[in-house]
Design an enzyme around this catalytic site. Structure first.
Site, mmCIF file in Angstrom:
data_model
loop_
_atom_site.group_PDB
_atom_site.id
_atom_site.type_symbol
_atom_site.label_atom_id
_atom_site.label_comp_id
_atom_site.label_asym_id
_atom_site.label_seq_id
_atom_site.Cartn_x
_atom_site.Cartn_y
_atom_site.Cartn_z
ATOM 1 N N LYS A 178 0.861 -1.181 0.000
ATOM 2 C CA LYS A 178 0.000 0.000 0.000
ATOM 3 C C LYS A 178 0.901 1.236 0.000
ATOM 4 O O LYS A 178 1.966 1.231 0.624
ATOM 5 C CB LYS A 178 -0.858 -0.058 1.276
ATOM 6 C CG LYS A 178 -1.930 0.986 1.410
ATOM 7 C CD LYS A 178 -2.717 0.726 2.713
ATOM 8 C CE LYS A 178 -3.820 1.738 2.922
ATOM 9 N NZ LYS A 178 -4.566 1.469 4.183
ATOM 10 N N SER B 255 -9.393 1.327 3.261
ATOM 11 C CA SER B 255 -8.582 2.154 2.379
ATOM 12 C C SER B 255 -7.537 1.363 1.589
ATOM 13 O O SER B 255 -7.018 1.867 0.596
ATOM 14 C CB SER B 255 -7.873 3.220 3.211
ATOM 15 O OG SER B 255 -7.002 2.611 4.145
ATOM 16 N N SER C 66 -9.349 -1.200 7.338
ATOM 17 C CA SER C 66 -8.779 -0.903 6.015
ATOM 18 C C SER C 66 -8.116 -2.077 5.304
ATOM 19 O O SER C 66 -7.854 -2.002 4.105
ATOM 20 C CB SER C 66 -7.772 0.236 6.116
ATOM 21 O OG SER C 66 -8.458 1.453 6.208
#
Ligand SMILES: [Zn+2]
Lengths: 484, 107, 487
Positions: free
Chosen positions: C79, C154, C178
């Protein structure tokens, strides 16, 4: 109207850089002396790069506890770091990691001597808390330049209660805090490097009144001189305001060294909305009793205790003792010389605070780096007090050892500086001088006694200052009498 | 400007408050945005009021009650990072310094 | 099977047997990225040459038969909230659009040392603020199961990437669901480890008290493999846990017979889509079949979890994002400014997206003078009660079962205009972050063609049990072997 007497009420915040090897939250060296090139002691943590995390330096906590103990504080069992949020380009994370409602130490006190009144006075200490230093800013035209070498160096903020009532008192307090920090080895005391910075909270009120008037806060005072000058300027400014029927505004002030004035640093009202909350990256610090005990066992003898002992052991007055103990290294030097030397203590004191101190000041020597060993100095004093050398020679050798710290005996034999007290030699010399100067002898015998000093000087000149003045004086008196 | 007196029972965040907190957090916001934020914030804060139904008088805050305590570093030097790389990442620098526009002293 | 769809376990077998090389494997995944990522948009940055170089080094290591780890030669991505030395790191924000860090996050260092091959950086909601990846400053990521839908957030790019075969695994970060939520939306496995189990150093912080770094993988075995590589005490993260890290993969086959599975009553009362609930009930029957004792438990403060979570998030995020001021790195305004305050105001105005602004303003509000006790402190106190809920639940059972999300993946744009509704989709995931306990999200079926995820929530440091139960479930079911058909 002019007859109202005012009493100032002053509290002091002292920001002291701790003497750790590394910064508070990262492994960068904390030695940010001004000689270093900018931005060489930096890492992701102390420049606030995204993702970097602080890890607390244990030494910084231990040094703070030590100071707390020396200042008679309660050492708090729970220490919690907090984020103090504000934006400023010298604060890389946009918040300063500090302590808020759980400081390392609180509720202490320190006794000071108010030099004006000569009385002992107690200043209460509200708290001492740890925080990180900011980066160094320099203004340059329409820009500011930033060096992060200082960012993250541990600072201990020592906050007093508003217990001081004269500029003299703040000076005594600040000096004493400095001395204690130096005794503890947690601060270099090197004012020029900005390792001690002051903020003074000042209000005034009519003498005898009990009410508290509006106070102002003077920030960023970096020397004892600016501390005293700014404080006395501010006290007078406030008194003038009241005398003219005006009020003092609650505000933060700066100090303009050049103009010798305080000036308003009026910020936006949000300036004090710091939005403190506990720092989630640093788990709480629990200080248990055994940790405090371990640290407490490292407490050295502090100035007050040393003063008392010196007065008792060496028979010196408080005034005398304080000139020895202000700097720990100086007090240590004195004690070593006393142990090593057979000369009278009072004489050692006189030499140290006289000629010796003069040399240190003239040569701008750092008290922590006295170039003369106590052994050598003790030997010098002993040779002088046993009259192997005279006063003049002793001073000459002192200068010499400040330059080279060569062994005193070696200097004496190399330069032939042994004192001449051989009576036969000196008798011959005096007879020669008198016979070469019949007129002064006549005048002397006719009653001009001041010429005696002139004869002494002639002998000293002939012996290049090495003659023992006591012997010369006796011989000269005897010979002149016989000449009569 | 000061936030209006606390009244958490009927929360409502005015456009003035929005402007104040925007400045506090250093966000320049447009006038038309303040209205939208004011409405959204009031709605969100209103929703948070359901916490007031919970009695927490005897409850310690979770963050002061950590599973871990006393995590320290030893006072040992670690190498610093490259100044050149640091300077290259700066929007502005002069010599070896970080450079920023004029600072008004309003800390 | 295509190389890019291999599990870590299978790929490792082939690498060690020299049936494939890391360069072949990496090239296959890169080719798949070229083929599919224009549709999925999982990647913000792909470092092709660097990846191939790392793969060559991994092959040398595999050839020497020395120092081989289960991840040597395995291509993965992280990420974009992890700092990567020399590789652009944006955190999904314009304010970091060209930021190239000087250092790498500890988790990246660890994977690098293990010989894993970094392909690039995954798209995400800006600073992790979002549940759909729509808050990325750059572009939306699409759900591989239905390109019109969100991948969740996310860590949406990471979940979509693993699901579509654009990386064999990914490292995400879970502040309030997330990792788990996008894993559920994309039919993969995602673990939010115990708080402190994996170092956060180098992760661009959102909520320092909640942020948990963890793996997204195709199955439980892979998840265990990655966790045992990245977990452990890190001297650079003072909140990382010192507890020893088990070799999770050696105990996966341990029987789960007799373990107690708790069903939190409040989670099923809170409301979820009918299709989600049906699938969950099926999963419960599988666990019963595996010998687990199923019982109802109560987490009484469930309704309070969301406000507590957001209050703490706003506050901490407002401080964590203060360092983005345009003076030392990243974006700095091009407008002419008079003073440094103008520079900061303007940079942050231009650099932050709307959701970020909303949240940090609310954070400043709830922390500002006079409000701290009513909001932040209150939230921390209720958080203690929520922790207590979990503590007492784990006296009655070994793990809890809950849906990962009340719905399946929603349509792009569907919830974007209404922040509060968007916040409500986090309802099942945030409580675990408040309590700091681990939770494993697993694929457990489909509703109207879209994946449904469930989460197993365990007590502190119970990852080993979560893996055992998840592994037994996957031995019994096929959901995790289903791959999306992307056209
Ligand atoms: Zn550093």
């Amino acid at each position: 109207m002019n007859t109202i007497k005012y009493e100032p009420i002053i509290g002091l915040e002292i920001h002291a850089e701790l003497l750790t090897i590394t910064k508070m939250f990262c492994g960068c060296s904390a030695d940010h002396s001004s000689l270093l090139e900018p931005n060489t002691l930096i890492c992701p943590v102390c420049t606030g790069l995204p993702g970097a995390m602080p890890v607390l330096n244990k030494k910084a906590v231990e040094q703070s506890i030590l100071v707390g103990l020396a200042l008679n504080c309660t050492i708090n069992e729970v220490n919690i770091f907090a984020r103090k949020n504000y934006f400023y380009p010298d604060l890389p994370k946009g918040y300063q990691i500090s302590q808020y409602d759980h400081p390392v130490a609180s509720d202490g006190w320190l006794d000071i001597l108010d030099e004006n009144e000569g009385t002992r006075q107690r200043v209460r200490i509200r708290r001492a808390h740890l925080e990180e230093d900011t980066a160094k800013l320099m203004h340059k035209g329409n820009f500011a330049l930033i060096d992060f070498n200082r960012a993250g160096v541990p600072l201990l903020e020592i906050v007093s209660e508003p217990d001081m009532h004269s500029v003299q008192a703040i000076l005594s307090y600040a000096n004493k805090i400095r001395a204690i920090l130096r005794y503890l080895g947690v601060n270099s005391g090197d004012m020029e490097k900005g390792v001690l910075r002051f903020e003074a909270n000042i209000s005034v009120r009519p003498l005898g009144s009990q009410e508290l008037n509006t106070r102002t806060e003077i920030k960023n005072l970096n020397s004892f001189r600016s501390l005293t000058q700014a404080s006395s300027y501010e006290i007078n400014r406030q008194i003038d305001l009241y005398n003219n029927g005006l009020d003092v505004n609650l505000e933060t002030l700066g100090w303009d060294e050049v103009k010798g004035e305080t000036y308003s640093q009026r910020g936006k009202e949000e300036a004090h909305d710091y939005r403190y909350f506990p720092e989630p990256d640093i788990p709480p610090i629990l200080v248990d009793r055994s940790w405090v005990q371990t640290i407490s066992s490292q407490l050295p003898e502090l100035p007050d205790a040393k003063n008392k002992r010196f007065m008792e052991e060496y028979g010196l007055s408080l005034q005398e003792v304080r000139s020895l103990t202000y700097e720990k290294e100086f007090a240590d030097f004195f004690e070593k010389v006393v142990t090593l030397s057979s000369s009278p203590t009072k004489m050692i004191y006189n030499w140290l605070t006289g000629e010796f101190t003069r040399q240190i000041n003239e040569r701008n020597i750092d008290i922590q780096k006295i170039p003369v060993t106590p052994e050598n100095f003790a030997q010098l004093l002993d040779l002088f007090s046993s009259r192997v050398i005279n006063d003049f020679t002793a001073k000459e050798i002192l200068v010499e050892i400040f330059i080279s710290n060569k062994n005193v005996r070696d200097i004496i034999s190399e330069k032939g500086l042994l004192q001449i007290s051989d009576e036969n030699y000196l008798t011959d010399l005096i007879n020669r001088i008198l016979s070469e100067n019949p007129d002064p002898v006549k005048q002397y015998l006719a009653g001009k006694e001041s010429l005696f000093q002139w004869f002494m000087g002639q002998v000293s000149r002939e012996t290049k200052g090495k003659s023992d003045p006591q012997v010369v004086r006796q011989l000269l008196q005897k010979i002149l009498k016989n000449n009569n | 400007m000061v936030i209006s007196p606390i009244d958490t029972a009927t929360p409502s965040i005015s456009t003035d408050t929005v402007r104040y907190i925007a400045y506090l957090i250093r966000l320049k916001i447009l006038d038309e945005e303040t209205k939208v934020f004011s409405q959204q914030f009031s709605q969100i804060i209103e929703y948070f009021q359901l916490l007031n139904e919970i009695d927490t008088r005897e409850v310690p805050p979770a963050n002061e009650n950590c599973p871990m305590n006393n995590v320290f570093r030893d006072d040992q030097v670690l190498p610093s990072m490259s100044r050149e790389e640091f300077l290259n990442n700066l929007p502005q620098h002069e010599g070896y310094y970080v450079k920023v526009p004029l600072i008004f002293d309003d800390r | 099977m295509e190389l890019y769809n291999l599990s870590i376990r299978k790929a490792h077998e082939l690498l060690v047997k020299k049936q494939i090389s890391s360069v072949e494997l990496t090239s296959a995944v890169l080719a798949n990225i070229h083929r599919l990522d224009p549709k999925i948009r999982a990647y913000l940055t792909v470092v092709e040459q660097r990846a191939l170089e790392q793969a060559r080094k991994a092959d040398i290591r595999l050839h020497s038969r020395e120092n081989i780890t289960p991840l040597t030669g395995i291509p993965y991505a992280v990420k974009d909230c992890f700092s990567t030395r020399g590789i652009r790191t944006t955190c999904g924000s314009k304010i970091l659009q060209d930021y190239i860090p000087q250092y790498s996050a500890s988790v990246v260092e660890k994977l690098n040392n293990a010989g894993a091959v970094l392909l690039g950086k995954h798209n995400m909601d800006e600073f992790g603020m979002g549940s759909s990846c729509e808050n990325s400053a750059f572009f939306n990521t699409h759900n591989p199961w239905n390109l019109e839908r969100v991948p969740g957030g996310s860590s949406g790019g990471s979940a979509a990437s693993v699901s579509a075969g654009l990386s064999l695994f990914a490292i995400g970060e879970d502040t309030g669901g997330s990792i788990r939520m996008p894993a559920g939306f994309c039919n993969i496995v995602g673990l939010k480890p115990t708080y402190g189990r994996v170092s956060r150093y180098g992760h661009i912080a959102l909520v320092s008290s909640f942020d948990s770094v963890g793996p997204l993988t195709q199955d439980v075995y892979d998840c265990a493999t990655v966790l045992q590589t990245i977990a452990g005490k890190d001297p650079k993260d003072g909140t990382s846990l010192p507890d020893p890290v088990p070799i999770y993969t050696t105990s996966l086959e341990k029987s789960i017979n007799g373990l107690r599975l708790g069903i939190p009553r409040e989670y099923f009362q809170a409301g979820m889509e009918a299709g989600v609930e049906t699938v969950l009930q099926d999963a419960i029957r599988v666990f019963e079949k595996l010998g687990m004792q199923v019982q109802e438990v109560s987490l009484p403060h469930t309704r309070a979890a969301l406000p507590v979570y957001y209050l703490i998030l706003f506050a901490e995020a407002s401080a964590n994002l203060a360092r983005f001021d345009g003076t030392r790195f990243g974006y700095s305004t091009n407008q002419k400014v008079e003073s440094v305050i103008d520079l900061i105001l303007q940079t942050r105005q231009e650099g932050f997206g709307e959701e970020v602004k909303r949240r940090i303003m609310l954070g400043a509000y709830t922390l500002s003078a006079g409000y701290y006790d009513a909001y932040y402190l209150k939230a921390q106190k209720v958080r203690s009660l929520i922790r207590e809920d979990f503590r007492s639940a784990f006296e009655k059972c070994d793990v809890l079962l809950a849906p990962t999300c009340p719905t399946t993946a929603f349509k792009i744009g569907e919830k974007k205009q209404d922040p509060l509704t968007m916040y409500l989709s986090d309802i099942f995931v945030v409580a675990t972050n408040l309590a700091g306990v681990p939770a494993l999200s697993l694929p457990c079926g489909f509703s109207e063609g879209l994946p449904v995820g469930m989460q197993l929530i365990g007590n502190h440091l119970s990852e080993e049990i979560l893996f055992q139960i998840g592994y037994a479930y996957q031995a019994e079911t096929e959901w995790h072997n289903m791959h999306p058909l992307i056209t």
